[in-house]
Design an enzyme around this catalytic site. Sequence first.
Site, mmCIF file in Angstrom:
data_model
loop_
_atom_site.group_PDB
_atom_site.id
_atom_site.type_symbol
_atom_site.label_atom_id
_atom_site.label_comp_id
_atom_site.label_asym_id
_atom_site.label_seq_id
_atom_site.Cartn_x
_atom_site.Cartn_y
_atom_site.Cartn_z
ATOM 1 C CG PHE A 92 -9.205 86.364 60.248
ATOM 2 C CD1 PHE A 92 -9.256 85.037 60.510
ATOM 3 C CD2 PHE A 92 -11.340 86.221 60.798
ATOM 4 C CE1 PHE A 92 -10.728 83.653 60.024
ATOM 5 C CE2 PHE A 92 -11.972 85.667 60.883
ATOM 6 C CZ PHE A 92 -11.695 84.633 60.798
ATOM 7 C CE LYS A 104 -9.260 97.262 61.637
ATOM 8 N NZ LYS A 104 -9.626 95.784 62.821
ATOM 9 C CD GLU A 115 -9.404 93.025 65.920
ATOM 10 O OE1 GLU A 115 -10.815 93.100 66.474
ATOM 11 O OE2 GLU A 115 -9.233 92.893 64.621
ATOM 12 C CB CYS A 174 -17.043 85.969 52.032
ATOM 13 S SG CYS A 174 -16.008 86.068 51.062
ATOM 14 C CD GLU A 213 -20.337 84.684 56.937
ATOM 15 O OE1 GLU A 213 -19.560 84.305 55.897
ATOM 16 O OE2 GLU A 213 -20.594 85.658 57.662
#
Length: 491
Positions: A150, A174, A177, A282, A390
Amino acid sequence: MELTKVDNWIGGCFVPPKSKEYLSLGCPHSGVIFGSVALSNGEDVEVAVLCAKKVQVSWMERTTKARAEVLFKMRELVGANQQRLVMCIANEHGKTPFEAEAEVLKSIEILGYACSAPQLISGKIQAVSKGVTCFERRDPVGIVASIVPFNFPMMVPFWTVPLALVTGNCVILKPSEKAPQTMKLVAEIFKKAGVPDGVFQIVNGSKNAVEAICDHPDITLVTFVGTSRVAEMVTHRCRLLNKHVLALGGAKNFLVAAQDCHVELTSSNVVSSFTGCTGQRCMAASALIIIGDQAQLLDLIVRKASMLRPKNKQDGVYDKDAIGPVIDGASKHKIISYIDQAEQNGSQILLDGREWYKASITSEYGEGGYWVGPTVILHASSDEPAIQEEIFGPVLSVVKVSTFEEAISIQKSSIYGNAACIYTSSGEVAEWFASRFEAGMIGINVGVPVPSEPFSFGGMKMSKFGELDITGEQAIDLFTVKKKISVRWSQ
């Protein structure tokens, strides 16, 4: 408000999922439901694969130059729709318009690199003995699936999609969502640019869609960007079927401030690194190792971070003093739990962003939303969870050490190896750390050391599963099969 519905993009048109099931989409600024996204399963993946197989050969048989011409048109239309894309990213993800614009511009830059494919993929040819010539050719791997996160709903898909297309592959994307609208808009732009129906498709959904992609025998290559836990699972599942797979995982990026660092530059760069995109990248700094007693540096970091404020609707595109919300309630609670835990363990909270989510941000957004402000934590030990794990939010964990060796030991002890940075005015110090960091991407006075094409993006250790990187020159090898051909015509 009319609710947005995001369906799958299969065969050049939007189609509902076979399950007829949808997941609600919440606005990061307010928490208000503004739409829904299709939840696909194996049937939807199967339909997309069948569409791709119908056009795979014809797309592959076009010359690289002809495919690149389509990408040139894509680049032109993405530029023409730049503002629409910026606002789509800002609205569905929560980024500031400034950050969303940077994402779109970087995507255009990647498209430009892919347009140069005719010059990039020419193979070697050599006379190897009398009457015998060897040469190599690149063929596409076939049907490529890209599973993306995302945090960069446009840029991360563009790490793979343009190069995969220009090298002759069909692509099934893909999206996350949590942020599916941007690539819905991009799909329409791609069709206007002349991408044939079935060459680029979108299958939305979550776990069921991912598993179906990994398991489908006709999908040759899978790329993934997300958490290390899922990256490892995707890699294992694909390799059971002998698929090509490259999966990028999580990160814990360490910044090291040597005693000779430029205090003003370093403080600004550290703040930009850990608060940019609300820490949801990231490559964001999440841990700072300070060598020696550098009170001025730490004070400046806290002061500059405290000047940032929640984004509101009146902010201009280039307002750099505002940051947006995090993506959803689960992320907000996770981030806050790390701050709570650090405080309970005796760490000093030098700047506390936990109160942001309780405040009414603006009358336009209303109360609510997923807000966490910049947070700076001074730890007594590098073993704290906030130092090792993280967090993916605007939280900077700081630890002080006395020597270079202590600093490098902490970085090397991490299970991740995505990025690392050294702040120094000395070339000798920079070289000492650069040669010892265990990270795939290294910065010297650069807190977000993202390499630009032709250099490739990729980490080490638990930050990457696979042999190649995901962008630049290595991506060309990823999306093609090299065939070595030896020819003799003379008797």
